[in-house]
Write a protein that holds these residues in place. Structure first.
Motif, mmCIF file in Angstrom:
data_model
loop_
_atom_site.group_PDB
_atom_site.id
_atom_site.type_symbol
_atom_site.label_atom_id
_atom_site.label_comp_id
_atom_site.label_asym_id
_atom_site.label_seq_id
_atom_site.Cartn_x
_atom_site.Cartn_y
_atom_site.Cartn_z
ATOM 1 N N GLY A 35 0.789 -1.235 0.000
ATOM 2 C CA GLY A 35 0.000 0.000 0.000
ATOM 3 C C GLY A 35 0.812 1.271 0.000
ATOM 4 N N GLY A 36 1.886 1.358 -0.769
ATOM 5 C CA GLY A 36 2.668 2.594 -0.858
ATOM 6 C C GLY A 36 1.923 3.650 -1.665
ATOM 7 N N MET A 37 1.940 4.874 -1.198
ATOM 8 C CA MET A 37 1.122 5.925 -1.804
ATOM 9 C C MET A 37 1.642 6.431 -3.147
ATOM 10 S SD MET A 37 -1.550 6.064 -0.121
ATOM 11 C CE MET A 37 -2.304 7.384 -1.038
ATOM 12 N N SER A 38 2.943 6.395 -3.410
ATOM 13 C CA SER A 38 3.404 6.885 -4.715
ATOM 14 C C SER A 38 2.912 5.976 -5.841
ATOM 15 C CB SER A 38 4.923 7.043 -4.758
ATOM 16 O OG SER A 38 5.570 5.816 -4.569
ATOM 17 N N THR A 39 2.818 4.681 -5.589
ATOM 18 C CA THR A 39 2.272 3.766 -6.588
ATOM 19 C C THR A 39 0.764 3.966 -6.718
ATOM 20 O OG1 THR A 39 4.007 2.193 -6.071
ATOM 21 C CG2 THR A 39 2.161 1.356 -7.329
ATOM 22 N N VAL A 40 0.107 4.228 -5.595
ATOM 23 C CA VAL A 40 -1.326 4.538 -5.641
ATOM 24 C C VAL A 40 -1.545 5.784 -6.493
ATOM 25 C CG1 VAL A 40 -3.280 5.343 -4.251
ATOM 26 C CG2 VAL A 40 -1.903 3.424 -3.458
ATOM 27 N N PHE A 41 -0.712 6.790 -6.293
ATOM 28 C CA PHE A 41 -0.808 8.036 -7.056
ATOM 29 C C PHE A 41 -0.603 7.775 -8.548
ATOM 30 C CE2 PHE A 41 1.210 11.862 -8.817
ATOM 31 C CZ PHE A 41 0.246 12.813 -8.515
ATOM 32 N N SER A 42 0.478 7.064 -8.887
ATOM 33 C CA SER A 42 0.782 6.808 -10.303
ATOM 34 C C SER A 42 -0.282 5.944 -10.970
ATOM 35 C CB SER A 42 2.154 6.144 -10.433
ATOM 36 O OG SER A 42 3.155 7.018 -10.001
ATOM 37 N N SER A 44 -3.403 5.703 -10.137
ATOM 38 C CA SER A 44 -4.633 6.488 -10.275
ATOM 39 C C SER A 44 -4.546 7.415 -11.480
ATOM 40 C CB SER A 44 -4.900 7.291 -9.001
ATOM 41 O OG SER A 44 -5.125 6.413 -7.922
ATOM 42 N N TRP A 45 -3.374 7.972 -11.739
ATOM 43 C CA TRP A 45 -3.196 8.852 -12.893
ATOM 44 C C TRP A 45 -3.250 8.074 -14.206
ATOM 45 C CZ3 TRP A 45 -4.285 13.637 -13.037
ATOM 46 C CH2 TRP A 45 -4.051 14.451 -11.938
ATOM 47 N N PHE A 53 4.788 6.031 -19.058
ATOM 48 C CA PHE A 53 5.090 5.750 -17.653
ATOM 49 C C PHE A 53 3.832 5.298 -16.913
ATOM 50 C CE2 PHE A 53 5.128 6.965 -13.194
ATOM 51 C CZ PHE A 53 6.239 6.259 -12.752
ATOM 52 N N PHE A 54 2.731 5.983 -17.111
ATOM 53 C CA PHE A 54 1.495 5.678 -16.398
ATOM 54 C C PHE A 54 0.780 4.453 -16.957
ATOM 55 C CE2 PHE A 54 2.001 10.294 -15.653
ATOM 56 C CZ PHE A 54 2.108 10.252 -14.274
ATOM 57 N N GLN A 55 1.166 4.001 -18.136
ATOM 58 C CA GLN A 55 0.504 2.865 -18.764
ATOM 59 C C GLN A 55 1.268 1.546 -18.569
ATOM 60 O OE1 GLN A 55 -2.655 3.151 -19.960
ATOM 61 N NE2 GLN A 55 -2.414 5.189 -19.064
ATOM 62 N N GLN A 56 2.186 1.513 -17.614
ATOM 63 C CA GLN A 56 2.899 0.272 -17.319
ATOM 64 C C GLN A 56 1.925 -0.750 -16.734
ATOM 65 O OE1 GLN A 56 6.690 0.742 -15.153
ATOM 66 N NE2 GLN A 56 6.346 2.952 -15.367
ATOM 67 N N TYR A 108 9.140 14.481 -6.973
ATOM 68 C CA TYR A 108 10.342 14.120 -7.730
ATOM 69 C C TYR A 108 11.185 13.119 -6.943
ATOM 70 C CZ TYR A 108 14.793 14.427 -10.130
ATOM 71 O OH TYR A 108 15.948 14.111 -10.792
ATOM 72 N N GLY A 109 11.332 13.350 -5.658
ATOM 73 C CA GLY A 109 12.100 12.424 -4.816
ATOM 74 C C GLY A 109 11.473 11.046 -4.744
ATOM 75 N N ALA A 110 10.144 11.005 -4.708
ATOM 76 C CA ALA A 110 9.458 9.709 -4.678
ATOM 77 C C ALA A 110 9.682 8.947 -5.975
ATOM 78 C CB ALA A 110 7.961 9.907 -4.428
ATOM 79 N N ARG A 111 9.658 9.655 -7.100
ATOM 80 C CA ARG A 111 9.936 9.000 -8.387
ATOM 81 C C ARG A 111 11.385 8.537 -8.450
ATOM 82 N NH1 ARG A 111 7.088 10.320 -13.185
ATOM 83 N NH2 ARG A 111 8.556 9.033 -14.320
#
Length: 158
Positions: A35-42, A44-45, A53-56, A108-111
């Motif tokens: 449940g990491g939020m940066s993956t949740v964010f990506s 969702s986008w 990048f978002f279509q992986q 940026y740091g999360a990416r």
């Protein structure tokens, strides 16, 4: 000492930490999902942006449950704000432009770090991942340095 560090009390921090830890642990135990939020964010986008990048596959295959997860986080914050915190909002004196710049730097740091504080700090450390330990140590060192530089800068301007 405790009153200085936690002027609004510490019990709600403990309750929040236990709730987040239990939620992430149950998510992993019952489903094997992280449940990491940066993956949740990506992920969702991925509904909105067609960029490669978002279509992986890792985002597309999990985006439905991650969107529900993200909505749960937002709903939880709203419930806290209006039902449990007596409608009292927390305010900051930090200018909006600094919050915006900080948000972009964190994103940026999360990416760059292939994850965020929740992914590495809660999920990664909880599953004893060595790269997550390095990431968390880097996050914390940067946070301590930034907080101290801001305190020095603020005192110098006052």
């Amino acid at each position: 000492m405790i009153e200085t560090l936690f002027p609004l009390g510490w019990l709600h921090y403990l309750l929040g930490g236990l709730t987040i830890g239990a939620g992430v642990a149950l998510l992993y135990l019952f489903n094997g999902w992280v449940g990491g939020m940066s993956t949740v964010f990506s992920s969702s986008w991925s509904f909105v942006f067609q960029r490669p990048f978002f279509q992986q596959d890792r985002f597309l295959s999990s985006r439905h449950w991650r969107l529900v997860y993200a909505l749960g986080v937002v709903l939880g914050a709203l419930i806290w704000r209006f039902a449990l915190a007596d409608g009292q909002a927390q305010h900051t004196s930090v200018p909006a432009w600094q919050l915006l710049v900080g948000g972009f730097l964190v994103g940026y740091g999360a990416r760059l770090g292939n994850g965020c504080t929740s992914g590495h700090g809660i999920c990664g450390l909880g599953s004893l991942q060595l790269p997550s330990l390095g990431a968390v140590l880097t996050f914390m060192a940067t946070a301590f340095l930034t907080a101290n530089l801001m305190a020095i800068t603020t005192k110098g301007l006052a």
